[in-house]
Design an enzyme around this catalytic site. Structure first.
Site, PDB file in Angstrom:
ATOM      1  N   ALA A 199       0.831  -1.207   0.000  1.00  0.00           N
ATOM      2  CA  ALA A 199       0.000   0.000   0.000  1.00  0.00           C
ATOM      3  C   ALA A 199       0.864   1.254   0.000  1.00  0.00           C
ATOM      4  CB  ALA A 199      -0.933  -0.010   1.204  1.00  0.00           C
ATOM      5  N   CYS A 200       1.901   1.250  -0.805  1.00  0.00           N
ATOM      6  CA  CYS A 200       2.871   2.346  -0.852  1.00  0.00           C
ATOM      7  C   CYS A 200       2.781   3.024  -2.212  1.00  0.00           C
ATOM      8  CB  CYS A 200       4.273   1.770  -0.632  1.00  0.00           C
ATOM      9  SG  CYS A 200       5.633   2.956  -0.747  1.00  0.00           S
TER      10      CYS A 200
END
Length: 202
Positions: free
Chosen positions: A78-79
């Protein structure tokens, strides 16, 4: 008339050290021409002494990567850099037959951007980016609980100010002899490393 006898001359032994006959050292043909030399034992890189767990919890030995070039990456799902998965897979597809491996280590230390379980991470990587390169179990890469492999990698290639890894998708390139030949930050797109990967494969 008395005859005078000449005094008897006694010959004294010469004073000095005994001189041994000169001994010529034989030069062995193999020494002269390089035959019969004993090969020096090769020093194996410490990289191959580490063992980790893969994403399914099985033992994974770094020694299985001998004679391969390896890109070690700490991953997150989730970057902002998560789309780098795509380029990592592209490099793996292109060079895996030449002995190139991407080794992905999920890590939740940066912005808590990898909160899921190993199985959910595996499913995400496969379904979203078609990942087929080896994924390892989730680890820490900094601090007292860091995976020992990452502690070693950081000693081989330090970072700016400190050797700590700064964020997700940091990368270490290891050549076919187990030497760390490159360290790259999150902003270095995987495809930008292609020339270095080619050199590491030689």
């Amino acid at each position: 008339m008395m005859q005078t006898r000449a005094p008897t001359m006694t010959t004294r032994p010469a004073i000095g050290r005994a001189v041994r006959p000169a001994v010529r050292s034989a030069v062995r043909p193999q020494a002269l021409f390089g035959f019969g030399k004993t090969a020096e034992p090769e020093t194996m890189s410490e990289f191959y002494s580490f063992a980790v767990k893969d994403i399914d919890g099985k033992n994974f030995q770094m020694s299985s990567l001998k004679n391969k070039a390896v890109l070690v990456v700490n991953l997150a799902s989730a970057c902002g850099f998560t789309p780098q998965y795509e380029e990592l897979q592209e490099l793996y597809n292109k060079y895996s037959k030449q002995g190139f491996v991407v080794l992905g280590f999920p890590c939740n230390q940066f912005g808590a951007q990898e909160p899921g379980s190993n199985q959910s991470i595996k499913q995400f990587a496969k379904s979203s980016y078609g990942v087929t390169f080896p994924l390892m179990s989730k680890v820490d890469v900094n601090g007292p609980g860091a995976e020992p492999l990452f502690d070693w990698l950081k000693t081989q290639k330090g970072g700016i100010l400190t050797s700590d890894i700064k964020w997700n998708f940091s990368k270490f390139l290891v050549n076919k002899e187990g030497d760390v030949v490159g360290r790259y930050g999150s902003t270095s797109a995987p495809l930008s490393l292609e020339n270095d990967i080619k050199k590491a494969l030689v």
